[in-house]
Scaffold this active site. Structure first.
Site, short mmCIF file in Angstrom:
data_model
loop_
_atom_site.label_atom_id
_atom_site.label_comp_id
_atom_site.label_asym_id
_atom_site.label_seq_id
_atom_site.Cartn_x
_atom_site.Cartn_y
_atom_site.Cartn_z
N HIS A 108 -8.35 5.56 -7.27
CA HIS A 108 -8.31 5.60 -5.81
C HIS A 108 -6.86 5.31 -5.41
CE1 HIS A 108 -12.45 4.00 -6.55
NE2 HIS A 108 -12.79 4.58 -5.43
N ASP A 111 -5.96 1.64 -5.60
CA ASP A 111 -5.96 0.99 -6.94
C ASP A 111 -4.56 1.06 -7.51
OD1 ASP A 111 -8.74 1.29 -6.70
OD2 ASP A 111 -8.76 3.08 -7.99
#
Ligand code: XLS
Ligand code: NI
Ligand code: NI
Length: 446
Positions: A108, A111
């Site tokens: 993501h 992240d």
């Protein structure tokens, strides 16, 4: 890709490249069943299974749960400068993945890159981290299976993104998707995922469900058009999940997503990313949702994990149940593989698995389980076992009036007349126990 990558610092010292040593090996840091170059039905295990490591679990999970703080500290998450920390995390990620020998990774936006309130700060963080990732992809040969935008963690997304009743929040979500699609193209991603985090609702009294679903379709259409315009040729994926975090998630299971895609004419570009634990939360089996997707020609990719049979939430455990994995691989082989998709370990180690090497044990276990499952499922296919019993049950549709029914040549009156002629219908056994026994026989004595 047999080289091991280390950046400025080695984060997993004492652990080298994980090799295949076979089932008799007593080295826990070796594969017992996953031999990446072993050919199964004309393709290597590596090509069949297309394993990916999930950045959000493997690199960022701390073991925190609603009852307590994290139990796991990682050296690569300790730098107080966000971009320096992102670079250390990228170094640790590519070291880990290269030592493990997985060909792909997934992430993501938040992240991998520091989040920011302003769109332009966010975009410059993403651009900087994008360069870091590209450089490490080139150095290792590790590829991007998919990336995605996190449109559920930030408080602004408390009512969803594409289905948020506030248009300004929807637009903010779109900005993240634009950045992630740009980055996907830069990194040569093979798929792009939409998991509808908080796209759902809790109470109909304040929700216009029809309007929200129309917004979601329009949002996906705009994202698709942008992606295609900038040269994304891969597969767009929607990941179903029935609950958590919303009470009613719009993308509740494979069948719901297929209905949605067909209603809005999106099934030409979008396929499904099926996650084991999400299917079981929906009250289905992992194999069931895979089969629903495959039958619609929409099986795109897999988030390989499992739930806990006693818990009704997304425990995201590593998939070590070989029987379950065999059931899944039978569907995958029947689908002629995963094509642009792969098996992404959307799974995290338990809160009390606090040794650094536990990350390796977890992934080794998942990879070995699916390697075993691939070979068992292929043997079942080669022996025509499931096919033989399955086909036999439908035999009287192959000719005569049964075949005419399938072609749409019979009326209700004709069916009535056929029924009148067939006074005694012999029962045909489903042979379930026999098939289960034969599968066990193959599992344990191939
Ligand atoms: C959460 C989802 C998520 C997606 C990617 O339950 O599985 O991790 O895979 O946003
Ligand atoms: Ni997932
Ligand atoms: Ni999950």
């Amino acid at each position: 890709m047999s080289t091991v990558y280390t950046g400025n610092k080695e984060y997993f010292p004492g652990i080298g490249k994980i090799g295949y040593e076979g089932p008799a090996s007593d080295n826990p840091l070796s594969f017992k069943f996953y031999d990446e170059n072993k050919i199964v039905a004309g393709k290597s295990m590596k090509e069949h299974l297309r394993f990916a490591v999930a950045y959000w679990h493997t690199m960022t999970a701390t073991g925190a749960d609603p009852f307590g703080a994290g139990t796991i500290e990682r050296e690569w998450n300790s730098n107080s400068d966000p971009l320096a920390a992102a670079e250390e995390k990228a170094d640790a990620a590519f070291e880990f993945i290269s030592k493990l020998g997985a060909p792909y990774y997934c992430f993501h936006d938040v992240d991998a890159a520091p989040d920011a309130d302003s769109v332009s700060d966010y975009e410059s963080n993403v651009a900087a981290v994008g360069d870091m990732l590209l450089q490490r992809q080139k150095a290792t040969g590790i590829k991007l299976l998919w990336n995605t935008a996190n449109l559920f963690s930030h408080p602004r997304y408390m009512n969803g993104a594409a289905t948020n009743p506030d248009f300004r929040v929807l637009a903010r979500g779109a900005a993240q998707i634009k950045a992630m699609l740009d980055l996907n193209v830069k990194l040569g991603g093979e798929n792009y995922v939409f998991w509808g985090g908080r796209e759902g609702y809790t109470q109909l009294f304040n929700t216009d469900m029809k309007r929200e679903l129309e917004h979601m379709a329009r949002f996906l259409e705009i994202a698709r058009d942008y992606g295609r315009r900038i040269g994304f040729t891969g597969t767009f994926l929607i990941e179903p999940k029935p609950m958590e975090p919303s009470k009613h998630q719009y993308d509740s299971d494979a069948a719901a997503v297929i209905g949605f895609l067909k209603t809005y004419g999106l099934d030409g570009d979008f396929k499904l990313n099926i996650e084991g634990n999400h299917a079981t939360l929906a009250g289905k089996s992992f194999a069931h949702d895979l089969q629903v997707a495959a039958d619609a020609g929409l099986l795109g990719s897999i988030d390989a994990n499992r739930g806990d049979p006693q818990n009704g939430w997304d425990t995201d455990q590593f998939p070590t149940d070989v029987y379950d994995a065999v059931s899944a691989m039978l569907v995958v082989l029947g689908n002629s593989g995963l094509h642009t998709g792969g098996l992404n370990f959307d799974a995290h180690i338990r809160r009390n698995s606090t040794d650094l090497e536990d990350l390796f044990h977890a992934h080794i276990g998942g990879m070995d389980s699916f390697a075993l499952a691939l070979e068992i499922a292929q043997t079942i296919m080669d022996r025509g076992l499931v096919k033989r019993y399955r086909d036999a049950r439908y035999e009287n549709f192959n000719s005569g009036t049964g075949a005419r029914f399938e072609k749409g040549e019979l009326t209700l009156e004709e069916l009535r007349n056929i029924a009148a002629e067939n006074k005694d219908i012999p029962r045909i056994s489903g042979k379930q126990e026999l098939i289960e026994n034969l599968i066990n026989q193959i599992m344990f004595s191939r």
